[in-house]
Design an enzyme around this catalytic site. Structure first.
Site, PDB file in Angstrom:
ATOM      1  N   LYS A 203      -4.234  52.653  59.921  1.00 14.97           N
ATOM      2  CA  LYS A 203      -5.441  51.829  59.800  1.00 14.97           C
ATOM      3  C   LYS A 203      -5.609  50.950  61.034  1.00 14.97           C
ATOM      4  O   LYS A 203      -6.678  50.884  61.625  1.00 14.97           O
ATOM      5  CB  LYS A 203      -5.357  50.965  58.531  1.00 14.97           C
ATOM      6  N   GLU A 209       6.094  51.666  64.337  1.00 13.14           N
ATOM      7  CA  GLU A 209       6.770  52.933  64.040  1.00 13.14           C
ATOM      8  C   GLU A 209       5.846  54.119  64.300  1.00 13.14           C
ATOM      9  O   GLU A 209       6.242  55.119  64.912  1.00 13.14           O
ATOM     10  CB  GLU A 209       7.222  52.964  62.566  1.00 13.14           C
ATOM     11  N   GLY A 263      -4.690  49.573  53.256  1.00 15.81           N
ATOM     12  CA  GLY A 263      -3.760  50.643  53.635  1.00 15.81           C
ATOM     13  C   GLY A 263      -3.250  51.419  52.435  1.00 15.81           C
ATOM     14  O   GLY A 263      -3.241  52.649  52.417  1.00 15.81           O
ATOM     15  N   ARG A 264      -2.828  50.715  51.378  1.00 12.02           N
ATOM     16  CA  ARG A 264      -2.240  51.423  50.231  1.00 12.02           C
ATOM     17  C   ARG A 264      -3.297  52.032  49.320  1.00 12.02           C
ATOM     18  O   ARG A 264      -2.970  52.608  48.288  1.00 12.02           O
ATOM     19  CB  ARG A 264      -1.290  50.502  49.460  1.00 12.02           C
ATOM     20  N   GLU A 349       3.758  46.028  46.855  1.00  8.70           N
ATOM     21  CA  GLU A 349       3.107  45.400  48.018  1.00  8.70           C
ATOM     22  C   GLU A 349       1.861  44.641  47.554  1.00  8.70           C
ATOM     23  O   GLU A 349       1.481  43.627  48.134  1.00  8.70           O
ATOM     24  CB  GLU A 349       2.749  46.439  49.086  1.00  8.70           C
ATOM     25  N   HIS A 380      20.553  62.895  34.187  1.00  5.31           N
ATOM     26  CA  HIS A 380      21.980  63.099  34.474  1.00  5.31           C
ATOM     27  C   HIS A 380      22.471  62.083  35.492  1.00  5.31           C
ATOM     28  O   HIS A 380      23.507  62.280  36.119  1.00  5.31           O
ATOM     29  CB  HIS A 380      22.202  64.528  34.974  1.00  5.31           C
ATOM     30  N   LYS A 489       8.619  41.863  60.906  1.00  7.35           N
ATOM     31  CA  LYS A 489       8.087  42.547  62.110  1.00  7.35           C
ATOM     32  C   LYS A 489       8.212  41.615  63.317  1.00  7.35           C
ATOM     33  O   LYS A 489       8.614  42.035  64.402  1.00  7.35           O
ATOM     34  CB  LYS A 489       6.605  42.885  61.917  1.00  7.35           C
TER      35      LYS A 489
HETATM   36  O1  F6P Z   1       3.567  46.870  56.797  1.00  6.50           O
HETATM   37  C1  F6P Z   1       2.706  47.068  55.718  1.00  6.50           C
HETATM   38  C2  F6P Z   1       1.517  47.908  56.071  1.00  6.50           C
HETATM   39  O2  F6P Z   1       0.554  47.105  56.651  1.00  6.50           O
HETATM   40  C3  F6P Z   1       0.950  48.621  54.846  1.00  6.50           C
HETATM   41  O3  F6P Z   1       0.146  47.825  54.080  1.00  6.50           O
HETATM   42  C4  F6P Z   1       0.273  49.787  55.472  1.00  6.50           C
HETATM   43  O4  F6P Z   1       0.013  50.794  54.536  1.00  6.50           O
HETATM   44  C5  F6P Z   1       1.289  50.185  56.505  1.00  6.50           C
HETATM   45  O5  F6P Z   1       1.818  48.955  56.972  1.00  6.50           O
HETATM   46  C6  F6P Z   1       0.765  51.008  57.652  1.00  6.50           C
HETATM   47  O6  F6P Z   1      -0.238  50.351  58.368  1.00  6.50           O
HETATM   48  P1  F6P Z   1      -1.199  51.149  59.329  1.00  6.50           P
HETATM   49  O7  F6P Z   1      -1.960  52.128  58.537  1.00  6.50           O
HETATM   50  O8  F6P Z   1      -2.069  50.114  59.969  1.00  6.50           O
HETATM   51  O9  F6P Z   1      -0.346  51.852  60.364  1.00  6.50           O
END
Ligand code: F6P
Length: 524
Positions: A203, A209, A263-264, A349, A380, A489
């Protein structure tokens, strides 16, 4: 707004809890043999059986009253009207508009035309990749998609592709989420860059990462095919079109979505592109249709039989009245193996918050720990804890009525176990030997999907989304921000130079830990 614990209905619920306390769950069945049908409700074709909750008709009525006293119906209307329900970030949360057909305004603008044109572009591209019209730089058809993203930019697509694996007739999708280099190496091992499309979902287009993985993927493609190949092999799903352009992507390779998609909650946007490529746009849109059907029922069903609302309310009953700190999701479907991870982000979250919408500390527990697994393997492993552990957990059973494979006996056994586990949790047994006693009285809700297809998956996920919203409304918290993820972060960006050898001031505990890591690495 004062806390929900001050409402008359909550006080009535606590008194009612005490009155019910001496009644074993199983006895509720003896007192009301029609309990099954009267506690089972439908939403978008999914039957949801609440009959193994610690509740009777009075509980149901009081929970609905609680929701009314907390203005849940008005909150639902506000959400769907595109008002700024994300108060801390001043944004609407309009993911439902991505799967609906309504003209909704966000910031005074009708968002429908933009949604439609984004959807059309996504559909055209996904189909072109699937049918080979959109080819790689050397003219090869795409056999694989490398999907980069983390959190909401990965969990939803991964879950959907796994769940709908039986209908996946397009290029195969491999995910890279973690910044652990091993994950990138494992995902690209054996892949031919010439027949691989990279989809970056982010987003913000700034998440460390994902950006590091995107740079690695860009290098992987250009090293093999030259820099011109990027335009054919690299696309992005993002709300930050500018950053994707600066990364080197032509505008037509960028599939945008709006800031008002959290995002979620972004599976329904262009973040779902790998899903559309894997299963086809028609099936992807069936998933949207299932979610939309849930939206419609959530908006119109009376609270007493409104599945997402009841799921949220029983969650509050279990968490705040009955003291359950964890919630397990048990899927009797191997293809739903990523459901707990998806729900962990969605619920924890969203509602892992300690202050209310006005910033005041809440004096009651909010989101429980969400966890789970696929069954029967979990039986199990951790079911022992569910049956005889000292903590009580609430559980959701996810059952699929139609067999997912060709061997009927497998499905029959699977169903027998699904039914047996919730019965055992409820009834328990007492064979005399204390080691063998299961106390029972352990609550569960069972979802029965007719089949595991795109429509019902969409419906199921939307039920959970709205559950989260209902709980946030009752608790009085904002489900749509996640500031808690920021501190780590920021600290990591301060520590990175030290990991790379620079002499920067560090907390002594971190200096110590880095020294241990260096020693263990054998380099010092
Ligand atoms: O670190 C949390 C977060 O902001 C989530 O809410 C989101 O889904 C994820 O990181 C990834 O963010 P982006 O889509 O901006 O890379």
């Amino acid at each position: 707004m004062s806390p929900f614990t001050d409402t008359p209905s909550w006080h009535a619920l606590l008194a009612h809890r005490d009155a019910l306390a001496a009644t074993p769950l199983d006895a509720l069945w003896k007192g009301d043999p029609d309990r099954g049908p009267s506690f089972t409700f439908q939403c978008a074709g999914i039957a949801v059986d609440f009959s193994k909750q610690r509740a009777d008709a009075e509980t149901l009525g009081l929970l609905a009253t609680l929701a009314r006293e907390r203005d849940v119906p008005a909150a639902i209307a506000t959400l769907f009207a595109g008002e700024k329900v994300n108060v801390t970030e001043g944004r609407p949360a309009l993911h439902m508009a991505l799967r609906g057909d309504e003209h909704v305004k966000a910031d005074g603008h009708d968002v429908y035309p933009e949604i439609q044109s984004n959807r059309e572009r996504m559909r055209t591209f996904a189909e072109a990749v699937r049918n080979g019209q959109w080819k790689g730089a050397t003219g090869e058809r795409f056999t694989h998609v490398l999907a980069l993203g983390i959190g909401g930019s990965s969990l939803g697509p991964k879950l959907a592709i796994e769940a709908l694996r039986g209908e996946a007739d397009g290029p195969r999708v491999r995910f890279v989420t973690n910044v652990d280099a091993a994950e990138f190496d494992d995902a690209t091992r054996g892949l031919n860059p010439a027949s691989t499309l990279v989809v970056v979902a982010s987003k913000t287009y700034t998440t460390q990462e994902t950006m590091v993985n995107a740079l690695a993927a860009r290098e992987w493609i250009t090293a093999a095919l030259g820099s011109e190949a990027l335009a054919k092999h690299f696309v992005a799903a993002t709300a930050n079109v500018k950053a994707a352009g600066e990364f080197g992507l032509p505008e037509c390779n960028v599939f945008p979505f709006a800031e008002w998609v959290g995002g979620r909650y972004s599976l329904w946007s262009s973040v779902g592109l790998p899903v559309a490529i894997a299963i086809g746009s028609t099936r992807f849109e069936q998933m949207l249709a299932g979610a939309h059907a849930t939206d419609l029922q959530f908006r119109s069903d009376p609270l007493e039989r409104n599945v997402p609302a009841l799921l949220g309310l029983f969650g509050i009953w279990n968490r705040n009245a009955l003291g359950m700190g964890t919630h397990a999701v048990l899927s009797y479907a191997s293809r739903l193996e990523s459901l707990p991870a998806y729900l962990q982000q969605l619920e924890m979250e969203s509602n892992g918050k300690r202050v209310d919408r006005e910033g005041r500390e809440v004096l009651f527990p909010t989101c429980p720990v969400v966890w789970g697994g696929t069954e029967t393997p979990g039986q199990h492993a951790f079911h022992q804890w569910l049956h005889q552990g000292t903590d009580l957990a609430s559980t959701d059973f996810i059952v699929v009525a139609q067999a997912m494979g060709a061997r009927p006996i497998h499905h029959e056994i699977l169903l027998s176990h699904a039914c047996a586990q919730s019965e055992a949790l409820m009834t328990g047994n007492d064979p005399g030997d204390p080691h063998r006693v299961s106390t029972g009285n352990r609550v569960s809700t069972t979802f029965v999907l007719p089949k595991l297809d795109a429509y019902h998956l969409g419906a199921l996920l939307a039920i959970y989304e709205h559950k989260v919203f209902v709980q946030a409304s009752v608790w009085g918290i904002n489900a749509f921000d996640q500031f808690g993820v920021e501190l780590g972060k920021t600290i990591a960006s301060r520590i990175l130079p030290a990991v790379q050898g620079a002499n920067v001031p560090l907390h002594p505990a971190t200096s110590h830990l880095l020294a241990v890591i260096r020693k263990q690495s054998g380099t010092h």
